[in-house]
Design a protein around this motif. Structure first.
Motif, short mmCIF file in Angstrom:
data_model
loop_
_atom_site.label_atom_id
_atom_site.label_comp_id
_atom_site.label_asym_id
_atom_site.label_seq_id
_atom_site.Cartn_x
_atom_site.Cartn_y
_atom_site.Cartn_z
N GLU A 139 16.54 19.85 7.21
CA GLU A 139 15.51 20.29 8.29
C GLU A 139 14.25 19.89 7.71
OE1 GLU A 139 15.64 24.04 9.98
OE2 GLU A 139 17.61 24.00 10.60
N VAL A 140 13.80 20.27 6.44
CA VAL A 140 12.57 19.87 6.07
C VAL A 140 12.32 18.11 6.12
CG1 VAL A 140 11.16 19.92 4.08
CG2 VAL A 140 12.59 22.02 4.49
N ALA A 141 13.41 17.44 5.66
CA ALA A 141 13.11 16.18 5.41
C ALA A 141 13.08 15.37 7.11
CB ALA A 141 14.76 15.31 4.98
N LYS A 142 13.82 16.01 7.99
CA LYS A 142 13.69 15.40 9.40
C LYS A 142 12.29 15.71 9.77
CE LYS A 142 15.76 16.15 14.11
NZ LYS A 142 16.84 16.72 14.78
N THR A 143 11.78 16.95 9.61
CA THR A 143 10.30 17.18 9.84
C THR A 143 9.29 16.27 9.40
OG1 THR A 143 10.79 19.42 10.45
CG2 THR A 143 8.61 19.02 10.14
N ILE A 144 9.27 16.22 8.07
CA ILE A 144 8.62 15.31 7.15
C ILE A 144 8.72 13.93 7.76
CG2 ILE A 144 9.59 14.67 5.01
CD1 ILE A 144 7.05 15.78 4.05
N SER A 145 10.01 13.37 8.13
CA SER A 145 10.13 12.12 8.46
C SER A 145 9.32 11.67 10.07
CB SER A 145 11.49 11.62 8.76
OG SER A 145 12.30 11.74 7.58
N GLY A 146 9.28 12.67 10.87
CA GLY A 146 8.41 12.41 11.99
C GLY A 146 7.05 12.49 11.43
N LYS A 157 9.78 29.08 5.02
CA LYS A 157 10.80 30.13 5.05
C LYS A 157 11.52 29.69 6.38
CE LYS A 157 7.39 33.14 6.95
NZ LYS A 157 6.91 34.64 6.80
N ASN A 158 10.92 29.20 7.49
CA ASN A 158 11.50 28.96 8.69
C ASN A 158 12.69 27.74 8.78
OD1 ASN A 158 10.29 31.27 9.81
ND2 ASN A 158 8.35 29.90 10.27
N PHE A 159 12.68 26.98 7.67
CA PHE A 159 13.45 26.00 7.63
C PHE A 159 14.93 26.38 7.06
CE2 PHE A 159 9.42 23.74 7.38
CZ PHE A 159 9.65 22.73 8.47
N ASN A 160 16.15 26.07 7.42
CA ASN A 160 17.20 26.34 7.22
C ASN A 160 17.73 25.52 6.06
OD1 ASN A 160 17.50 28.71 8.94
ND2 ASN A 160 17.92 27.14 10.61
N SER A 214 0.82 -1.05 0.06
CA SER A 214 0.04 0.15 0.08
C SER A 214 0.97 1.19 0.04
CB SER A 214 -1.03 0.03 1.15
OG SER A 214 -0.20 -0.14 2.33
N VAL A 215 0.31 2.33 0.01
CA VAL A 215 1.28 3.48 0.15
C VAL A 215 0.57 4.63 1.39
CG1 VAL A 215 -0.55 4.79 -1.43
CG2 VAL A 215 1.82 5.52 -1.28
N SER A 216 1.51 5.20 2.04
CA SER A 216 1.45 6.09 2.97
C SER A 216 1.99 7.58 2.69
CB SER A 216 2.00 5.60 4.19
OG SER A 216 1.48 4.43 4.85
N ILE A 217 1.22 8.50 2.93
CA ILE A 217 2.00 9.76 2.42
C ILE A 217 1.81 10.66 3.63
CG2 ILE A 217 1.49 11.74 0.98
CD1 ILE A 217 -0.49 9.86 -0.75
N ALA A 218 2.97 11.23 3.82
CA ALA A 218 3.37 12.38 4.87
C ALA A 218 3.38 13.73 4.09
CB ALA A 218 4.45 11.95 5.77
N GLY A 219 2.77 14.83 4.53
CA GLY A 219 2.80 15.94 3.94
C GLY A 219 2.97 17.09 4.88
N LEU A 220 3.79 18.25 4.17
CA LEU A 220 4.00 19.43 4.98
C LEU A 220 3.24 20.40 4.11
CD1 LEU A 220 7.61 19.96 6.23
CD2 LEU A 220 5.66 20.08 7.50
N TYR A 221 2.46 21.41 4.84
CA TYR A 221 1.63 22.58 3.81
C TYR A 221 1.86 23.84 4.37
CZ TYR A 221 -1.67 25.26 1.34
OH TYR A 221 -2.38 26.23 0.58
#
Length: 558
Positions: free
Chosen positions: A533-540, A526-529, A515-522
């Motif tokens: 950092e983006v990858a770490k947040t979306i991994s959580g 701009k607050n990511f350096n 099956s497929v699982s989707i994690a998203g950031l919307y």
């Protein structure tokens, strides 16, 4: 639609407010019924010019004109430079907008009349292209300066891929012939976004600004939106800012009054094989050295042309592109030219003014380098952009400071499938997944989107849309995957709805189908350096999704 600057105003004629003749169709029909068409046309034009006397010199006034009126002797005598000058205007600022009220019966005679006005400095636009009489024959015969696309082709263009294909063809035509494209009747943000993505030069409509009794500027919020849409379009269409401006040479340009013999002397002994001809900083033609030599080498060439302006020998329809046009698009346009023009320079403008030229040699060298470098970064199995390009894209989104939906897609129980069905079949599922994601993204968000393959069974996509549409997209993608992935399983496993396999401890266990699982950031990144950092947040977020089992998604709003 690159900058949000007003290029001109169309004069809209209306009858007395509240009267039966307020609407223009009824007004002009009544005039025709009473044989007063000339008087009404003259009145409308006079009022428009009187009201435009204080119009800025860098803005055009679009005047609607019935083709039949052009033949009227009263029109020819009444529309003079002196009349315009008395209202502080010149023919250079007037664009005759040929309406489709009546058919053009004699193109040859009509063209002669039009050429007379064009030679005086007036410009021509064809209105309602794609509707009524304003078809391809009119464009081919008249070769106007502006093509105005009918509102019926613009309405809901964001939902209609066939209309998009038509407009894309018009964009290609306008780029090749230097006829500017104007989309009429833009009424929604989605229509505007689609037209920007397609590369349409200009537009008008209620979404941009409603008609008013004076000359208003485009609202700041619309300008900001246009700049934002263009940033996305440039990024999507040019492999991360690989636009033609990056390889443009800022060569000297010459006015059209330059004598042919002087230009020949300029070419002599220089490693320059062409020059752009400009008027008031705008390109109007191109002279290639070999073409000039050919003209002067004829029997009476030197006697006839050497002391005459280059305007008599220049190519008046060279390939002209904007600074931010992608290198790949320029290459395509250049190679689509007729054979005798294949090696001609490409003229580049910035903010509609001459910026420089690109030689075909430089264009091909740069294109080859781009393709070679880009190919190195593609995933060898799926052909999708790999980690390096993904990181560059996320960095660009952070830098450009706009809202985006970033989705991380992970296949569940894929290792179990590989162990039971073999790596060759596993690769088939990966290819299928890549195709599904790519097609789904590009069909719904063709201009403001990106799809990449991180590696293994992990994918990423970025789409610029609303939070609600992002949720709908995830739901539909999971639904499609859940149904179609069954084709990769045997009948027994499909019937059972699970796979029997050995777990990591060596014990026999039951596993759900892939099956497929989707994690998203919307939101705004701009607050990511950094992309890390983006990858770490979306991994959580992905860990939370995995806890709920397959075929789930979670989008966290920033």
């Amino acid at each position: 639609m690159k900058t949000g600057e007003v290029i001109g105003y169309e004069a809209l004629s209306r009858g007395p407010l509240g009267s039966p003749l307020h609407q223009p169709d009824k007004l002009f029909k009544a005039a025709a019924d009473y044989n007063k068409s000339w008087e009404l046309e003259s009145l409308c034009r006079t009022k428009a010019i009187e009201k435009s006397s204080m119009l800025s010199k860098d803005k055009y006034l679009f005047l609607n004109v019935d083709p039949q009126i052009f033949k009227d002797e009263k029109f020819k005598k009444g529309f003079t430079k002196e009349f315009l000058a008395s209202h502080n205007m010149s023919p250079d600022s007037i664009i005759f907008e040929i309406t489709e009220k009546t058919a053009i019966e004699d193109y040859n005679s009509f063209k002669i009349v039009l050429d007379n006005y064009v030679n005086q400095g007036y410009k021509i636009a064809i209105d309602d292209t794609g509707a009524g009489y304003s078809g391809l024959k009119t464009l081919a015969e008249i070769k106007p300066h502006y093509i105005k696309i009918d509102i019926d082709l613009i309405r809901n263009i964001d939902k209609d891929t066939f209309k998009q294909a038509i407009i894309k063809t018009f964009v290609s035509l306008s780029n090749t012939t230097n006829m500017k494209l104007i989309a009429e009747g833009i009424e929604t943000e989605d229509e505007l976004s689609t037209l920007v993505g397609l590369g349409v030069y200009a537009g008008q409509g209620f979404f941009l600004l409603r008609p008013a009794g004076t000359f208003l500027a485009i609202p700041d919020e619309v300008k900001c939106l246009l700049l934002k849409l263009n940033r996305s379009a440039e990024e999507n269409n040019s492999h991360f800012q690989n636009h033609i401006g990056a390889i443009t040479i800022n060569d000297i340009a010459f006015p059209s009054s330059t004598l042919s013999k002087d230009l020949k002397n300029f070419f002599h002994g220089k490693n320059i094989t062409g020059v752009c001809i400009v008027e008031q900083e705008h390109p109007v033609g191109l002279v290639m050295k070999h073409c000039l030599d050919s003209v002067l080498a004829t029997q009476y060439g030197i006697a006839v042309f050497s002391k005459r302006p280059v305007s008599h020998v220049m190519d008046i329809s060279p390939l002209i592109v904007d600074f931010y046009t992608s290198v790949s698009e320029v290459s395509k346009l250049a190679m689509e030219r007729e054979n005798e023009k294949i090696y001609d320079y490409v003229i580049v403008t910035k903010d509609s003014k001459y910026y420089g030229v690109v030689t075909i040699k430089n264009l091909l060298q740069h294109t080859t380098m781009l393709e070679r470098n880009y190919a190195k970064e593609l995933n060898p199995l799926t052909g999708l952009p790999g980690n390096s390009i993904i990181q560059n894209t996320i960095s660009s989104i952070i830098d450009y400071n706009y809202e985006v939906c970033l989705l991380y897609l992970d296949l569940d129980n894929f290792k179990v499938y590989n162990d039971n069905y073999g790596f060759e079949n596993g690769d088939k599922i990966l290819k299928y997944s890549a195709t599904l994601i790519q097609n789904k993204v590009k069909s719904q968000f063709p201009f403001n989107s990106f799809v990449g393959h991180i590696g293994g069974d992990d994918f990423v996509c970025m789409i610029e849309t609303s939070y609600g549409k992002c949720e709908v997209f995830c739901s539909e993608l999971i639904g499609d995957f859940n149904k179609e992935v069954l084709e990769f399983f045997n009948e027994e496993d499909k019937t059972n709805g699970y796979i029997e396999s050995i777990d990591r401890k060596g014990n026999k266990d039951v596993f759900n189908l892939t099956s497929v699982s989707i994690a998203g950031l919307y939101g705004n990144l701009k607050n990511f350096n950094s992309p890390e950092e983006v990858a770490k947040t979306i991994s959580g977020i992905k860990k939370d999704v995995k806890k709920n089992g397959g075929n789930n998604f979670k989008i966290t709003s920033l």
